[in-house]
Design a protein around this motif. Structure first.
Motif, mmCIF file in Angstrom:
data_model
loop_
_atom_site.group_PDB
_atom_site.id
_atom_site.type_symbol
_atom_site.label_atom_id
_atom_site.label_comp_id
_atom_site.label_asym_id
_atom_site.label_seq_id
_atom_site.Cartn_x
_atom_site.Cartn_y
_atom_site.Cartn_z
ATOM 1 N N SER A 5 -30.561 34.013 71.153
ATOM 2 C CA SER A 5 -31.992 33.817 70.874
ATOM 3 C C SER A 5 -32.673 33.119 72.045
ATOM 4 O O SER A 5 -33.773 33.515 72.474
ATOM 5 C CB SER A 5 -32.169 32.991 69.589
ATOM 6 N N ASP A 6 -32.038 32.063 72.555
ATOM 7 C CA ASP A 6 -32.618 31.349 73.696
ATOM 8 C C ASP A 6 -32.660 32.234 74.937
ATOM 9 O O ASP A 6 -33.627 32.181 75.713
ATOM 10 C CB ASP A 6 -31.806 30.086 73.982
ATOM 11 N N ALA A 7 -31.613 33.031 75.131
ATOM 12 C CA ALA A 7 -31.588 33.948 76.276
ATOM 13 C C ALA A 7 -32.705 34.968 76.162
ATOM 14 O O ALA A 7 -33.362 35.320 77.163
ATOM 15 C CB ALA A 7 -30.234 34.636 76.365
ATOM 16 N N CYS A 8 -32.958 35.438 74.959
ATOM 17 C CA CYS A 8 -34.031 36.404 74.738
ATOM 18 C C CYS A 8 -35.386 35.804 75.119
ATOM 19 O O CYS A 8 -36.221 36.460 75.737
ATOM 20 C CB CYS A 8 -34.031 36.817 73.256
ATOM 21 N N VAL A 9 -35.576 34.551 74.768
ATOM 22 C CA VAL A 9 -36.824 33.865 75.126
ATOM 23 C C VAL A 9 -36.939 33.708 76.642
ATOM 24 O O VAL A 9 -38.016 33.887 77.232
ATOM 25 C CB VAL A 9 -36.894 32.494 74.423
ATOM 26 N N CYS B 201 -33.781 45.261 80.164
ATOM 27 C CA CYS B 201 -32.439 45.648 79.737
ATOM 28 C C CYS B 201 -31.638 44.440 79.279
ATOM 29 O O CYS B 201 -30.887 44.507 78.288
ATOM 30 C CB CYS B 201 -31.726 46.357 80.882
ATOM 31 N N ASN B 202 -31.807 43.310 79.954
ATOM 32 C CA ASN B 202 -31.089 42.103 79.550
ATOM 33 C C ASN B 202 -31.585 41.592 78.195
ATOM 34 O O ASN B 202 -30.797 41.133 77.350
ATOM 35 C CB ASN B 202 -31.251 41.017 80.611
ATOM 36 N N ARG B 203 -32.890 41.674 77.980
ATOM 37 C CA ARG B 203 -33.409 41.252 76.670
ATOM 38 C C ARG B 203 -32.931 42.200 75.571
ATOM 39 O O ARG B 203 -32.669 41.771 74.437
ATOM 40 C CB ARG B 203 -34.932 41.187 76.699
ATOM 41 N N ALA B 204 -32.788 43.486 75.896
ATOM 42 C CA ALA B 204 -32.266 44.446 74.926
ATOM 43 C C ALA B 204 -30.835 44.090 74.528
ATOM 44 O O ALA B 204 -30.441 44.247 73.357
ATOM 45 C CB ALA B 204 -32.317 45.851 75.509
ATOM 46 N N ALA B 205 -30.046 43.599 75.482
ATOM 47 C CA ALA B 205 -28.678 43.186 75.170
ATOM 48 C C ALA B 205 -28.679 42.033 74.181
ATOM 49 O O ALA B 205 -27.858 41.992 73.236
ATOM 50 C CB ALA B 205 -27.953 42.788 76.452
ATOM 51 N N CYS B 206 -29.593 41.066 74.393
ATOM 52 C CA CYS B 206 -29.692 39.939 73.461
ATOM 53 C C CYS B 206 -30.100 40.411 72.068
ATOM 54 O O CYS B 206 -29.536 39.985 71.044
ATOM 55 C CB CYS B 206 -30.709 38.923 73.971
ATOM 56 N N ARG B 207 -31.075 41.301 72.011
ATOM 57 C CA ARG B 207 -31.563 41.784 70.721
ATOM 58 C C ARG B 207 -30.482 42.603 70.004
ATOM 59 O O ARG B 207 -30.384 42.564 68.771
ATOM 60 C CB ARG B 207 -32.821 42.614 70.928
#
Length: 586
Positions: free
Chosen positions: A480-484, A501-507
């Motif tokens: 969650s923090d990484a997504c933010v 793409c990195n946020r997609a991995a977090c999600r």
């Protein structure tokens, strides 16, 4: 060959030509030309002994010229006049015998005697050797032959401990590879090594000293300083005609080193640089040629063509008009056509009409400005504005790759800073954040007042920091923090495919597959070849049971990476699920 010819008197013409008359080796085989010969009558047995002094000649000279009460002459070692020449190994062994103190020549005495007795012409390159090198160069298309001794010519790559960096021999004994088999057998020893006295001056020192690294072709240039610069130019022209542009460039540079004020040498060097793709350097050489000879028509025409390729139309037209009969009406017409396209580019950018700018930059390149970095930068900028990041990266990579310092010298600090701003934006869009920061920081140093450069630098720093912070949080499983964190970077660069793409991995880790698919789709819109985003989207669709969408992405990935077992396995499983859904499999 006469008694007094340089070929008979010199011990090793190559080393004398390169290093002068220094005593280069700690111990060297002494030829008869370098020993004191006062009050001595020497009878030569045959023409062969004139060309190549044997060890037996040296031994007899030592014994006869330095004869004293303590050292009676050794007649047993001197062969009769008509006696066959003893084997080479035996001769060398005789030379290597220790002498009495009374007959030993100190190094200082030998050096003084050499300075007194060696004539001036010994250190020059013989006309015969020059003609052999020229003949070889004409027939073989290269200039690899250099002088190995006073009567031998050999390849530069086999110069032994005069080592050629990046290639050639690194073993000083490999000089023997150029000898006939019988000669090689005569001088070789069972362990494959050779006594120090066998090869004269071309030997390995008893104590190895640090070797000076030569630049490629520097030995040939050292030799060429003894040659006529016009001869070097002719040799360069031959290499140029044969497509050996690097060799031609080296020869033109050697001619310039001898006579730096000859305009034709500069102009020819410019042609060789142009053929090697070093356009800016070619411009500098043409300018120098015209400075030396202001009415040199060929240099004017050559410089005009270079300016045309760089998109400098006004300068090109000026030099076409000063090129005399070298230029014609077609040259002027071509330049004016190019100018019209350049004007259209300027207008399209002013109107921010990016599609028109794309069209006009392509027309400008096709009209002759194929080496103009500012035109490629305009095309790249238009593609970035249209969010076609992958095409922007490809467009910039197709442009000329000039040295940054040369660009600054030619375009000036402000012009080069503008080019670096575009480069930084492309690197950032492609996820090369370190390269982007390096480019934009250099741009700001060149032009501190460039507002766009400062804005891009702030964006690049924020995006790079967000990516780094998000990666650390992701590794710690704080999704969650990484997504933010990735989202904060996207606030500065909405279309950055790497952050998406990195946020997609977090999600995806959080089970937000639909949101992850949205981020992947966004990333693929700007970079269709981004395989990681496509794989992630295919995986999310698979987890949502969207088999058709998943298969579509896996099909593309399999064509791009046919050896990937993971892709094959996932595709096969998705296809199996589709068959089950249709009832084809029980």
């Amino acid at each position: 060959m006469g008694e007094n010819s340089p070929e008979t008197k010199s011990g090793c013409g190559l080393l004398n030509a390169v290093f002068g008359r220094r005593n280069f080796w700690p111990r060297r085989s002494t030829s008869t030309g370098s020993l004191p010969i006062n009050n001595i009558n020497i009878k030569t047995a045959s023409s062969n002994t004139k060309r190549r002094r044997s060890g037996s000649d040296e031994a007899s000279l030592f014994n006869s010229s330095l004869n004293g009460p303590e050292a009676p002459p050794k007649s047993s070692t001197k062969p009769p006049p008509n006696h066959p020449k003893p084997p080479a190994v035996l001769q060398q062994n005789q030379v290597r015998k220790p002498h009495d103190d009374a007959t030993r020549i100190t190094p200082n005495q030998r050096y003084v005697n050499q300075c007194k007795r060696v004539p001036k012409e010994v250190v020059s390159i013989s006309g015969e050797l020059e003609s052999m090198i020229v003949d070889h160069q004409k027939t073989k298309g290269n200039s690899n032959l250099v002088r190995a001794s006073s009567s031998n010519v050999m390849l530069y790559g086999n110069l032994g401990n005069l080592r050629q960096p990046g290639g050639g021999n690194t073993n000083s004994y490999n000089v023997l590879d150029q000898l006939p088999k019988t000669a090689r057998e005569d001088v070789s020893t069972p362990n494959g090594r050779y006594p120090n006295s066998v090869m004269g001056n071309v030997v390995k020192k008893p104590v190895e000293e640090k070797r000076t690294e030569e630049q490629p072709g520097s030995l040939c240039r050292a030799l060429s300083t003894r040659m006529d610069p016009e001869t070097l130019k002719i040799m360069g022209n031959e290499d140029y005609k044969n497509g050996n542009f690097a060799e031609a460039l080296a020869l033109y540079e050697a001619a310039i080193a001898i006579d730096p004020n000859k305009a034709s040498y500069r102009s020819n060097k410019s042609a060789a640089l142009t053929a090697l793709g070093r356009i800016l350097e070619a411009v500098f050489e043409c300018r120098e040629a015209i400075r030396i000879e202001p009415h040199y028509h060929r240099a004017h025409h050559r410089l005009a063509n270079l300016y045309l390729r760089l998109g400098e139309v006004e300068k090109a037209i000026y030099h076409y008009k000063h090129a005399g009969l070298e230029a014609d009406r077609d040259d002027i017409a071509k330049a004016k056509t190019l100018q019209a396209h350049l004007n259209n580019c300027t207008e399209a950018k002013r109107l921010r009409d990016w599609n028109t700018l794309l069209k006009e930059t392509d027309s400008t390149i096709n009209a002759g400005a194929d080496s103009a970095p500012q035109i490629y930068a305009l095309k790249t900028e238009a593609l970035l504005k249209l969010h076609r990041h992958q095409e922007a990266d490809e467009a910039l990579s197709k442009g000329p790759s000039f040295n940054v310092d040369d660009c600054t010298k030619y375009f000036g600090p402000i012009g080069n800073a503008s080019l670096l701003v575009v480069r930084a934006q492309v690197d950032m869009a492609a996820g090369r954040f370190d390269d982007a920061l390096a480019a934009i920081q250099r741009a700001v140093r060149l032009d501190p007042n460039n507002k766009e450069a400062n804005s891009v630098m702030r964006k690049a720093r924020a995006v790079a920091a967000a990516r780094s912070n998000g990666n650390e949080l992701f590794k710690a499983s704080k999704f969650s923090d990484a997504c933010v964190a990735y989202g904060e970077g996207l606030d500065h660069d909405t279309h950055n495919s790497v952050l998406l793409c990195n946020r997609a991995a977090c999600r995806s880790k959080l089970g937000l597959y639909e949101k992850a698919i949205e981020d992947c789709t966004h990333a693929l819109n700007v970079r269709p070849g981004y395989a990681k985003a496509r794989l992630r989207r295919a995986d999310c669709n698979f987890k949502l049971g969207k088999w058709e969408a998943s298969i579509q992405d896996y099909d593309i990935l399999q064509r791009e990476t046919p050896d990937s077992e993971d892709v094959k396995r996932a595709l096969s499983e998705a296809q199996m699920q589709v068959k089950k859904q249709r009832g084809d499999v029980v």
